[in-house]
Motif scaffolding. Structure first.
Motif, short mmCIF file in Angstrom:
data_model
loop_
_atom_site.label_atom_id
_atom_site.label_comp_id
_atom_site.label_asym_id
_atom_site.label_seq_id
_atom_site.Cartn_x
_atom_site.Cartn_y
_atom_site.Cartn_z
N LEU A 104 1.12 -1.49 0.03
CA LEU A 104 0.24 -0.35 -0.45
C LEU A 104 0.85 1.49 0.20
CD1 LEU A 104 -2.67 -0.86 2.39
CD2 LEU A 104 -3.34 -0.26 0.06
N TRP A 105 1.45 1.22 0.71
CA TRP A 105 2.96 2.47 0.31
C TRP A 105 3.50 2.56 -0.37
CZ3 TRP A 105 5.07 0.52 5.75
CH2 TRP A 105 4.13 0.99 7.07
N SER A 106 4.39 1.66 -0.93
CA SER A 106 4.55 1.28 -2.39
C SER A 106 3.44 1.94 -3.04
CB SER A 106 5.36 0.55 -2.71
OG SER A 106 5.94 0.15 -4.02
N ARG A 107 2.99 1.83 -3.24
CA ARG A 107 1.19 1.91 -4.18
C ARG A 107 0.83 3.12 -4.67
NH1 ARG A 107 -1.29 -3.55 -4.32
NH2 ARG A 107 0.38 -4.75 -5.01
N TYR A 108 1.14 3.66 -3.02
CA TYR A 108 0.39 5.17 -3.10
C TYR A 108 2.24 6.20 -3.42
CZ TYR A 108 -0.70 9.52 -0.31
OH TYR A 108 -0.46 10.61 0.04
N TYR A 109 2.89 5.91 -3.32
CA TYR A 109 3.24 7.16 -3.69
C TYR A 109 4.48 6.42 -4.93
CZ TYR A 109 4.95 7.86 0.89
OH TYR A 109 4.91 9.08 2.47
N THR A 110 4.66 6.00 -5.11
CA THR A 110 4.25 5.63 -6.89
C THR A 110 2.90 5.98 -7.70
OG1 THR A 110 5.20 3.69 -6.90
CG2 THR A 110 4.13 3.80 -8.76
N GLY A 111 1.59 6.20 -6.81
CA GLY A 111 0.99 7.03 -7.09
C GLY A 111 0.85 8.50 -7.61
N LEU A 112 1.47 8.90 -6.39
CA LEU A 112 1.60 10.46 -6.68
C LEU A 112 2.27 10.73 -7.27
CD1 LEU A 112 1.39 11.97 -3.91
CD2 LEU A 112 2.91 11.97 -2.58
N ASN A 113 3.39 10.25 -7.44
CA ASN A 113 5.04 9.50 -8.58
C ASN A 113 4.52 10.56 -9.85
OD1 ASN A 113 7.72 11.56 -9.35
ND2 ASN A 113 8.04 8.97 -9.42
N GLY A 114 3.15 9.40 -10.16
CA GLY A 114 2.61 10.24 -11.86
C GLY A 114 3.02 8.74 -12.57
N GLY A 115 2.69 7.29 -11.32
CA GLY A 115 2.72 6.32 -12.04
C GLY A 115 4.00 4.99 -11.69
N LYS A 116 5.50 6.65 -11.58
CA LYS A 116 7.01 5.80 -11.67
C LYS A 116 7.29 5.92 -10.48
CE LYS A 116 11.36 7.69 -13.33
NZ LYS A 116 12.13 8.66 -14.47
N PRO A 117 7.70 4.27 -10.16
CA PRO A 117 7.98 4.08 -8.67
C PRO A 117 9.80 5.42 -8.47
CG PRO A 117 8.07 2.41 -9.93
CD PRO A 117 7.62 2.99 -10.98
N ILE A 118 9.48 5.93 -7.14
CA ILE A 118 10.34 6.38 -6.62
C ILE A 118 11.63 5.65 -5.92
CG2 ILE A 118 10.53 7.84 -4.57
CD1 ILE A 118 7.92 9.16 -4.25
N PRO A 119 12.91 5.92 -6.17
CA PRO A 119 13.51 4.87 -6.12
C PRO A 119 13.64 4.54 -4.32
CG PRO A 119 14.13 6.93 -7.15
CD PRO A 119 12.92 7.05 -6.70
N ALA A 120 13.72 3.73 -3.53
CA ALA A 120 13.58 3.16 -1.93
C ALA A 120 14.59 2.20 -1.69
CB ALA A 120 11.89 2.70 -1.93
N LEU A 121 15.23 2.53 -0.54
CA LEU A 121 15.80 1.65 0.19
C LEU A 121 14.98 0.65 1.52
CD1 LEU A 121 19.15 3.59 0.33
CD2 LEU A 121 18.56 1.81 -1.17
N ALA A 122 15.23 -0.32 1.79
CA ALA A 122 14.26 -0.79 2.95
C ALA A 122 15.72 -1.05 3.71
CB ALA A 122 13.75 -2.05 2.56
N PHE A 123 15.28 -0.93 5.15
CA PHE A 123 16.15 -1.54 6.19
C PHE A 123 15.09 -2.61 7.34
CE2 PHE A 123 17.45 2.19 4.85
CZ PHE A 123 18.70 2.48 4.74
N PHE A 124 16.00 -3.60 7.06
CA PHE A 124 15.08 -3.92 9.00
C PHE A 124 16.18 -5.07 9.16
CE2 PHE A 124 14.33 -5.55 4.24
CZ PHE A 124 14.80 -7.49 4.58
N HIS A 125 15.80 -6.04 10.33
CA HIS A 125 17.40 -6.70 11.53
C HIS A 125 17.33 -7.81 10.52
CE1 HIS A 125 19.62 -7.99 14.40
NE2 HIS A 125 19.50 -8.90 14.12
#
Length: 325
Positions: A187-208
């Motif tokens: 949901l987060w990813s798709r929301y921001y992709t939609g906010l960016n006109g359908g193009k995924p915003i570059p992202a990094l993920a952090f977890f343990h």
């Protein structure tokens, strides 16, 4: 949340999406620098923990990052509150924003997982929220970094709770991301992709805890990019599909974990960099390397990043540049 202001939108599953307002921003040259500390294993009143604080102080002075990310197993002794005060003090004194993702040992002291999350979010400069409604775990979040001119999200940082131990008796070992966590990420990813006109915003993920795909990626020789594997990956035995979700959404360029103290490698797998941080603790637990921290540098508008490990003796090793096709 200190002085940070949030504008939020609520979308399915009660997932809270921070649109912007955390004061994370590319500098005037279009650069953003992250320092990752992992597996600090700080034990209050144990002299061996001084090595971890010395490392944190030195790395922060040398690197002057825009953000610090601590990826779990940070305080592993009692009283935990004193431990967190000690670890975070160098960060707070330098006025650096920080994010925390929890490890499997962080709630094994005198505070529950929720209490640790509540403590972490009580510090000034922390960007986490305690819990996303209806989503498993604590301190899950997405943190946009704004462009230096556009004031729109130009980079996304996901901080996720990889949980602790298997909840199924027949499956031994460590926990996995739950389906609701994966759907929340979607949901987060798709929301921001939609906010960016359908193009995924570059992202990094952090977890343990590393994903099972780390094992697969490293075993393919041509995937190995930098660093070393000094022990078997302690990934969960159950694969619930977080890597597949990130691959299909197309935003995550790299993921950064800890957990395995001897591993500090980066391996490419289908265009995503599967990376470990560097063990940052003292000799309060098992160690296979000298301690250090991973540094990650991102340029605005570039789908890629540069990274290296800064050691406690000031040396830089394992320099790596990645540009995603």
């Amino acid at each position: 949340m200190g002085r940070y202001i949030w504008l939020i939108v609520v979308i399915g599953l009660g997932a809270i999406v921070p649109v912007w307002g955390q004061n994370l921003k590319f500098d005037s040259a279009g650069h953003f620098k992250i320092v990752q500390f992992t597996d600090v294993h700080y034990v209050p009143n144990n002299p061996k923990s001084k090595a971890a604080i010395h490392l944190i102080e030195k790395v922060l002075d040398l690197e002057n990052p825009d953000l610090v990310v601590l990826t779990g197993d940070i305080v592993t002794g009692r009283p935990a509150r004193i431990g967190w005060d000690s670890v975070l003090d160098p960060i707070l004194r330098r006025n650096i924003p920080f994010i925390v993702t929890l490890g499997n040992h962080d709630d094994e002291q005198d505070l529950s997982r929720r209490q640790v999350a509540e403590l972490v979010t009580s510090y000034p400069l922390n960007l986490n929220t305690v819990r996303v409604d209806s989503v498993t775990g604590y301190l899950n979040g997405v943190f946009p970094v704004l462009g230096h001119l556009s004031d729109k999200p130009a980079l996304l940082l996901y901080g996720l709770d990889s949980n602790s131990y298997s909840s199924i008796q027949a499956i031994k070992g460590y926990a996995w991301f739950t389906p609701d966590q994966i759907e929340c990420y979607n949901l987060w990813s798709r929301y921001y992709t939609g906010l960016n006109g359908g193009k995924p915003i570059p992202a990094l993920a952090f977890f343990h805890i590393p994903l099972p795909e780390y094992r697969v990626a490293y075993n393919i020789r041509e995937n190995r990019q930098s660093g070393k594997r000094r022990e078997k990956e302690c990934a969960p035995e159950l694969n619930t599909g977080m890597y597949a979700a990130m691959l299909l959404n197309g935003d995550v360029m790299g993921m950064f974990t800890g957990h395995d103290h001897g591993n500090d490698y980066i391996a490419l797998y289908n265009g995503i960099a599967l990376a470990y941080g560097r063990f940052s603790g003292g000799k309060t637990t098992y160690t296979k390397t000298s301690n250090g921290a991973r540094v990650i540098e991102i340029r605005e508008g570039v789908r890629g990043f540069s990274s290296y490990i800064r050691l406690s003796n000031r040396k830089i090793v394992d320099v790596y540049d990645y540009k995603q096709n």
